[in-house]
Design an enzyme around this catalytic site. Structure first.
Site, PDB file in Angstrom:
ATOM      1  N   LYS A 646     -34.784  15.863 -36.707  1.00 25.99           N
ATOM      2  CA  LYS A 646     -33.451  15.587 -36.146  1.00 25.99           C
ATOM      3  C   LYS A 646     -32.992  16.722 -35.250  1.00 25.99           C
ATOM      4  O   LYS A 646     -32.588  16.506 -34.101  1.00 25.99           O
ATOM      5  CB  LYS A 646     -32.456  15.358 -37.282  1.00 25.99           C
ATOM      6  CG  LYS A 646     -31.096  14.849 -36.817  1.00 25.99           C
ATOM      7  CD  LYS A 646     -30.223  14.483 -38.011  1.00 25.99           C
ATOM      8  CE  LYS A 646     -28.925  13.824 -37.569  1.00 25.99           C
ATOM      9  NZ  LYS A 646     -28.087  13.423 -38.730  1.00 25.99           N
ATOM     10  N   LYS A 713     -44.239  25.920 -33.726  1.00 29.57           N
ATOM     11  CA  LYS A 713     -44.110  26.481 -32.388  1.00 29.57           C
ATOM     12  C   LYS A 713     -42.659  26.297 -31.947  1.00 29.57           C
ATOM     13  O   LYS A 713     -41.930  25.475 -32.498  1.00 29.57           O
ATOM     14  CB  LYS A 713     -45.036  25.766 -31.396  1.00 29.57           C
ATOM     15  CG  LYS A 713     -46.530  25.942 -31.682  1.00 29.57           C
ATOM     16  CD  LYS A 713     -47.351  25.209 -30.643  1.00 29.57           C
ATOM     17  CE  LYS A 713     -48.841  25.413 -30.844  1.00 29.57           C
ATOM     18  NZ  LYS A 713     -49.641  24.722 -29.807  1.00 29.57           N
ATOM     19  N   GLU A 717     -37.265  25.951 -25.552  1.00 31.71           N
ATOM     20  CA  GLU A 717     -37.535  25.995 -24.108  1.00 31.71           C
ATOM     21  C   GLU A 717     -38.319  24.792 -23.577  1.00 31.71           C
ATOM     22  O   GLU A 717     -38.099  24.331 -22.456  1.00 31.71           O
ATOM     23  CB  GLU A 717     -38.315  27.271 -23.767  1.00 31.71           C
ATOM     24  CG  GLU A 717     -37.474  28.410 -23.249  1.00 31.71           C
ATOM     25  CD  GLU A 717     -36.928  29.300 -24.348  1.00 31.71           C
ATOM     26  OE1 GLU A 717     -36.179  30.239 -24.022  1.00 31.71           O
ATOM     27  OE2 GLU A 717     -37.241  29.067 -25.521  1.00 31.71           O
TER      28      GLU A 717
END
Length: 751
Positions: A646, A713, A717
């Site tokens: 979510k 990870k 970005e």
């Protein structure tokens, strides 16, 4: 099937979609931000900004301002108290090389909007009124703010910025291979200057506690950075200073470095020995950091079948006159594609502006837009589908890092799953071939990439006899969901409910963590919290073994599991004991542990770690009006283990929205005659609003990664990287116009 990430806990919450634990505080107004904390006799500071971009202050007359009832003092370079002398005291944890900006330092003007005075008054309205009465006479010089004009003076930075990889040494002979290539493409690409514009403006509240002690609430993405900065600049003992930022109303990188309102608030508080708040106005948000413009040239040489033979990516980025700001712009081209002849160069040019700064996926947004647009052009030149071209030049190793293999790279799954969800196989590749009514329809795609990083981090866990657990460190939740994922990790590690866990962040009284940026927080703070909880669990286990008639007396720690608030022998839940019973029997008031987490040196010596994506975009273009609408986006992400689908999806949605803004709307417009950004408000600096955003579909493909114990990870970005290129490629497919200068505006469509 759930995967175990800890020998002491089970994945009950990690990997499941959970609402933000800080959500109720935010939507009910209970969450307080840096400019909202109160203090007795609080003073308010209002910044007076320079009216020129370059020159010096001849005179500054504060008499009328000081005569206003309620004004306590007007601080300028003429009457400010002394602070640290040497530059290194002002260099924060993420500062580029150079001499950091010092507000009210002397009479020199370095950029338009530079703070030249601080009016301090009993209330905000009085300070604002008095600020308008400060009279300044300038000696004006002609500013240089045009990057194209400054390009003639571009240079390679003599000192590299810490943590920023310089371009690698060239391999092969890119120029010769380009000249010999059957297909030769060489184009220039440009992305406009962008400002961060978080919803919360930058603000600092400095509370004077007496006896040289201060509590500071600062809008920053790392309280440890502001703490170290203030301690050095003002000579404050670290134990006499506490910096907090429990909530952040958006940062996008603008809060990585301490901004000048923090310096001014502390300067005034120390001088007056009273608490002071300084909040920047919206237009003053254009007087701090920004994503720099860059001039880029990409040269691609290829065989007729699309095989890359030569790749050259040259970029010139903007910096200020006082610091050498740097970011990774060109390296991505060497990371993304296999090519035997590559030359990557990066220079910077000084402008009379404030120092640029990291803005969501710094460097990658800029560089990947260029290479992914160029690859789309190569796809058309070679007659290949854009996905086919990328697969033909696919690489399993990072050529910029001595061809170390990637630890994981599920990009092919991103291509296949994203294309299937989008319906890419129905695409007619011919430009201007698809239409709905009066609108041309275009389908474009691009790849995205971002480093997967982990930083040295500490965290603390405290278990109390009531079965409640508190975890935390000094990192901040910048809106990404850090409070929530750390709560999930802690709950799973010790087998508690999420309601039994409290996460505390953004406080220098907690164990130190780096600034929240770079998409490293989940891996870094998540691992540290897991280790701290595991250490608590091991202590509790030892106490449990000492209990009378303990069911765990002859069991090793590796054989137990934590679940439902109990420690049990794995596979034999009948042999268990409740955590609360253990602590009560031991007579302890708490069990506490602090743990450190650091990057895996062995893994990093063998592998490179990146997050990857494939973005598919549909645009509809009104040919008569030149209006572009992004009507559909599918973003397929390969990011290792997803801790919370979510909050993870929310991160990608936000990144995609910013990517659409970069492609179609965002542009800080400079008047080079006076060196000033002219559209310094949200009425004229356009960002996407609800009406601009339609369907965004996010896919997380399966990927296993071992770069860190959690297998995660970063996601902050990757959502924005490549999105602007996918939009631009879709616009070309719709219109047949290749626009290489972002943003894509009406005049460029119709011109």
């Amino acid at each position: 099937m759930t995967q175990t990430f800890s020998s002491t806990g089970r994945d009950t919450f990690v990997g499941s979609a959970r609402s933000r634990v800080d959500g109720p505080a935010k939507v009910t107004g209970l969450a307080k931000y840096a400019g909202e904390f109160a203090a007795p006799d609080l003073l308010h500071g209002y910044v007076v900004s320079s009216g020129i971009a370059k020159g010096r202050i001849r005179t500054i007359d504060t008499g009328k301002a000081e005569a206003v009832p309620g004004v306590v003092k007007v601080l300028t370079h003429e009457n400010r108290t002394r602070t640290a002398w040497l530059d290194y005291n002002y260099q924060d944890q993420v500062a580029p090389p150079g001499s950091p900006f010092r507000a009210l330092y002397d009479d020199k003007i370095h950029y338009s909007g530079q703070p030249i005075a601080l009016v301090v008054a009993e209330d905000f309205e009085t300070a604002r009124h008095a600020a308008a009465l400060v009279a300044v006479d300038y000696e004006v010089e002609e500013p240089l703010t045009d990057l194209e004009a400054a390009n003639a003076f571009a240079y390679e930075p003599p000192m590299r910025r810490n943590g920023i990889k310089p371009p690698p040494k060239p391999w092969g002979d890119a120029d010769a291979a380009f000249d010999a290539s059957a297909i030769q493409l060489q184009q220039e690409y440009r992305l406009a200057t962008e400002h961060h514009n978080p919803m919360e403006p930058h603000a600092s509240t400095v509370i004077f506690e007496g006896d040289g002690k201060y509590t500071v609430y600062d809008k920053v993405q790392g309280v440890s950075n502001s703490h170290a900065y203030l301690a050095k600049v003002f000579g404050i003992a670290k134990d006499d200073l506490r910096v907090l930022n429990p909530y952040l109303g958006g940062g996008f990188g603008s809060g990585l470095r301490p901004q000048y309102q923090l310096f001014l608030a502390m300067l005034a508080a120390r001088d007056l020995e009273r608490s002071v708040r300084v909040v920047l106005t919206r237009d003053q948000m254009w007087s701090i950091t920004y994503r720099p413009e860059a001039l880029q040239t990409i040269s691609l040489g290829a065989e007729r079948d699309g095989t890359l033979l030569a790749l050259r990516h040259d970029a010139v980025g903007a910096t200020s006159t006082f610091e050498d700001y740097q970011e990774v712009v060109v390296n991505w081209s060497g990371v993304m594609y296999r090519c035997d002849n590559v030359l990557l160069t990066y220079k910077i040019a000084k402008l009379d502006t404030y120092t640029p700064g990291d803005m969501r996926a710094p460097g990658a947004v800029t560089g990947v837009f260029a290479i992914e647009t160029a690859m789309d052009e190569l796809a058309y030149a070679s007659g290949l589908d854009p996905i086919q071209l990328r697969l033909k030049n696919f690489t399993e190793a990072d050529a910029t890092a001595e061809n170390k293999p990637f630890g994981s790279k599920a990009l092919k799954s991103c291509f296949s799953e994203g294309a299937a969800r989008f319906g890419w196989d129905r695409r007619n590749p011919e430009p201007r071939s698809m239409r709905e009514g009066r609108e041309l329809v275009g389908w474009g795609m691009a790849s995205g990439v971002w480093e997967s990083m982990m930083m040295q981090t500490s965290a603390r866990a405290i278990l109390t006899p009531d079965g409640k657990l508190e975890v935390g460190n000094s990192t901040g939740d910048i809106g990404t969901g850090t409070y929530t994922i750390l709560t999930q990790i802690a709950a799973d590690t010790l087998g508690l409910t999420m309601e039994d866990v409290t996460t505390k962040l953004g406080d220098t009284a907690l164990p130190e963590a780096p600034v929240a940026g770079g998409s490293w927080t989940a891996a870094s703070s998540g691992t540290a919290v897991m280790k701290a909880c595991r250490d608590v669990g091991e202590q509790v286990f030892k106490l449990a073994r000492q209990m009378k008639d303990s069911p765990l007396a002859n069991v090793d720690f590796e054989r137990v599991a934590f679940a439902d608030g109990r420690i049990a022998v794995a596979g034999d839940p009948a042999r268990s004991v409740a955590l609360v019973d253990v602590l009560r029997a031991a007579g302890v008031d708490k069990v506490e542990a602090t743990a450190n987490a650091a990057p895996d040196k062995d893994f990093n010596a063998k592998y490179e770690a990146y997050t990857h994506s494939a973005i598919f975009v549909e645009v509809k273009v009104d040919e008569e009006l030149g209006q572009v609408r992004v009507t559909r986006v599918v973003s397929a992400i390969a990011a290792g283990k997803v801790l919370n689908p979510k909050t993870a999806r929310s991160q990608i949605l936000g990144g995609v929205v910013m990517g659409i803004g970069s492609a179609l709307e965002e542009e800080s417009m400079m008047d080079d005659r006076i060196g000033r950004f002219m559209n310094h408000n949200l009425g004229e600096y356009h960002v996407p609003v609800n009406a601009d955003i339609h369907d965004i579909d996010v896919i997380f493909v399966d990927e296993e990664d071992k770069a860190n114990p959690l297998g995660v990870k970063g996601l902050g970005e990757i959502g924005i990287v490549g999105t602007a290129a996918a939009v631009a490629n879709a616009v070309f497919h719709a219109t047949g116009k290749r626009i290489r200068n972002l943003p894509i505006t009406v005049d460029k469509i119709l011109g």
